[in-house]
Design an enzyme around this catalytic site. Sequence first.
Site, PDB file in Angstrom:
ATOM      1  N   ASN A  11      86.020 -61.202  63.685  1.00 18.90           N
ATOM      2  CA  ASN A  11      86.907 -62.260  64.167  1.00 18.90           C
ATOM      3  C   ASN A  11      86.019 -63.443  64.535  1.00 18.90           C
ATOM      4  O   ASN A  11      85.331 -63.416  65.552  1.00 18.90           O
ATOM      5  CB  ASN A  11      87.674 -61.742  65.402  1.00 18.90           C
ATOM      6  CG  ASN A  11      88.494 -62.836  66.062  1.00 18.90           C
ATOM      7  OD1 ASN A  11      88.627 -63.949  65.535  1.00 18.90           O
ATOM      8  ND2 ASN A  11      89.039 -62.534  67.236  1.00 18.90           N
ATOM      9  N   LYS A  13      86.775 -66.349  65.475  1.00 22.45           N
ATOM     10  CA  LYS A  13      87.322 -67.225  66.529  1.00 22.45           C
ATOM     11  C   LYS A  13      87.157 -68.685  66.097  1.00 22.45           C
ATOM     12  O   LYS A  13      87.291 -68.975  64.910  1.00 22.45           O
ATOM     13  CB  LYS A  13      86.668 -66.893  67.879  1.00 22.45           C
ATOM     14  CG  LYS A  13      86.790 -65.398  68.195  1.00 22.45           C
ATOM     15  CD  LYS A  13      86.409 -65.034  69.597  1.00 22.45           C
ATOM     16  CE  LYS A  13      86.570 -63.528  69.803  1.00 22.45           C
ATOM     17  NZ  LYS A  13      86.259 -63.073  71.150  1.00 22.45           N
ATOM     18  N   HIS A  97      95.800 -61.220  70.212  1.00 23.24           N
ATOM     19  CA  HIS A  97      94.446 -61.172  70.774  1.00 23.24           C
ATOM     20  C   HIS A  97      94.512 -61.605  72.238  1.00 23.24           C
ATOM     21  O   HIS A  97      95.319 -62.456  72.609  1.00 23.24           O
ATOM     22  CB  HIS A  97      93.521 -62.096  69.972  1.00 23.24           C
ATOM     23  CG  HIS A  97      92.077 -61.906  70.340  1.00 23.24           C
ATOM     24  ND1 HIS A  97      91.531 -62.475  71.466  1.00 23.24           N
ATOM     25  CD2 HIS A  97      91.099 -61.184  69.760  1.00 23.24           C
ATOM     26  CE1 HIS A  97      90.255 -62.109  71.545  1.00 23.24           C
ATOM     27  NE2 HIS A  97      89.976 -61.321  70.526  1.00 23.24           N
ATOM     28  N   GLU A  99      92.764 -63.529  73.891  1.00 18.65           N
ATOM     29  CA  GLU A  99      92.603 -64.979  74.099  1.00 18.65           C
ATOM     30  C   GLU A  99      93.926 -65.696  73.836  1.00 18.65           C
ATOM     31  O   GLU A  99      94.254 -66.686  74.488  1.00 18.65           O
ATOM     32  CB  GLU A  99      91.463 -65.504  73.206  1.00 18.65           C
ATOM     33  CG  GLU A  99      90.112 -65.070  73.752  1.00 18.65           C
ATOM     34  CD  GLU A  99      89.026 -64.843  72.713  1.00 18.65           C
ATOM     35  OE1 GLU A  99      89.159 -65.339  71.578  1.00 18.65           O
ATOM     36  OE2 GLU A  99      88.044 -64.155  73.047  1.00 18.65           O
ATOM     37  N   GLU A 171      90.938 -53.759  72.804  1.00 19.62           N
ATOM     38  CA  GLU A 171      89.913 -54.708  73.225  1.00 19.62           C
ATOM     39  C   GLU A 171      90.010 -54.896  74.733  1.00 19.62           C
ATOM     40  O   GLU A 171      90.792 -55.728  75.212  1.00 19.62           O
ATOM     41  CB  GLU A 171      90.121 -56.054  72.524  1.00 19.62           C
ATOM     42  CG  GLU A 171      89.999 -55.994  71.020  1.00 19.62           C
ATOM     43  CD  GLU A 171      89.534 -57.317  70.429  1.00 19.62           C
ATOM     44  OE1 GLU A 171      88.613 -57.281  69.619  1.00 19.62           O
ATOM     45  OE2 GLU A 171      90.071 -58.377  70.793  1.00 19.62           O
ATOM     46  N   GLY A 177      82.981 -60.667  74.809  1.00 22.53           N
ATOM     47  CA  GLY A 177      82.054 -61.776  74.992  1.00 22.53           C
ATOM     48  C   GLY A 177      81.209 -61.669  76.252  1.00 22.53           C
ATOM     49  O   GLY A 177      80.576 -62.638  76.671  1.00 22.53           O
ATOM     50  N   SER A 217      82.153 -56.807  72.647  1.00 24.19           N
ATOM     51  CA  SER A 217      80.684 -56.728  72.604  1.00 24.19           C
ATOM     52  C   SER A 217      80.177 -55.597  71.696  1.00 24.19           C
ATOM     53  O   SER A 217      79.164 -54.956  71.996  1.00 24.19           O
ATOM     54  CB  SER A 217      80.105 -56.588  74.022  1.00 24.19           C
ATOM     55  OG  SER A 217      80.479 -57.700  74.815  1.00 24.19           O
TER      56      SER A 217
HETATM   57  P1  13P Z   1      82.900 -60.074  71.134  1.00 21.29           P
HETATM   58  O1  13P Z   1      82.449 -59.108  70.068  1.00 21.29           O
HETATM   59  O2  13P Z   1      82.228 -61.404  71.050  1.00 21.29           O
HETATM   60  O3  13P Z   1      82.857 -59.451  72.490  1.00 21.29           O
HETATM   61  O4  13P Z   1      84.456 -60.380  70.831  1.00 21.29           O
HETATM   62  C1  13P Z   1      85.318 -59.328  70.639  1.00 21.29           C
HETATM   63  C2  13P Z   1      86.624 -59.855  70.176  1.00 21.29           C
HETATM   64  O5  13P Z   1      87.339 -60.513  70.909  1.00 21.29           O
HETATM   65  C3  13P Z   1      87.023 -59.573  68.775  1.00 21.29           C
HETATM   66  O6  13P Z   1      88.339 -59.901  68.537  1.00 21.29           O
END
Ligand code: 13P
Length: 255
Positions: A11, A13, A97, A99, A171, A177, A217
């Site tokens: 992903n 982003k 997601h 976010e 997640e 992150g 992560s």
């Molecule tokens: P990270 O791997 O940067 O922690 O992000 C995970 C994520 O949100 C994947 O959709």
Amino acid sequence: MNIRRSLIAGNWKMNLNINKAVELINAIAAIMNEIDEVDVLVAPPFTMLPAVRKAIGSSGIFLGAQNMHQDMSGALTGEISGRMLQDVGCTHVILGHSERRGIFQETDEIVNLKVKAALVLGLIPIICIGETLEEREAGKTFEVIKGQLNNSLQNFKADQLMPPSTILAYEPVWAIGTGHTATPEQAQEIHQFIRKWVEDNFNIGTANQIRILYGGSAKPENISGLMAKPDIDGALVGGASLKGDPFINLIRFKK
Ligand code: 13P
């Protein structure tokens, strides 16, 4: 024997640009012929989708988007429909997601409508769920996950049909992150709970077939431990999917 193929999904982003995206795809495509037991997917920002689709060529990398609107078309300035995603070659779409849920106030009800729209179109949804640190510390993890499943997948429940191609992604928000990956045991506990929820609400066949990814992560250093767990079928990767080396090492987790 595990009947589910592993899936490593990136992903991206709101990162990269067209040139960097094509470079990254070229690097991944170059090793795709060595990989026969793992599916690979990338979910670039909307603007990069056509160039990424072209770079993917016949390498077998799956193309997904990071979001879509639930309507097919209309006066919805700034939005993108599932049909438009298919028009540029997407087969998958990430929905719900954390976010989107946290920053853009996407509720379970909206996620539910999006899942339904994806299904009508034949786009495979990658539906994300996960608890915050506060919820985990308050001992509410299972309750939160169950609520998100019940409400985001309401339409599947109403129709008593969950296509086995559906992908769920656990997640934990506290792991995204932050560098704090869930331990394989913590992730397995929730994945097992999710699979049992699918069995209880649908049937054992569907529960055995759907893939449940871990996200938060995930990186080359921790992927093998996670993938060794019986209910972890792959990873949804953010930061470590933006560069060729770490992402390729994630895909090669078996070596
Ligand atoms: P990270 O791997 O940067 O922690 O992000 C995970 C994520 O949100 C994947 O959709």
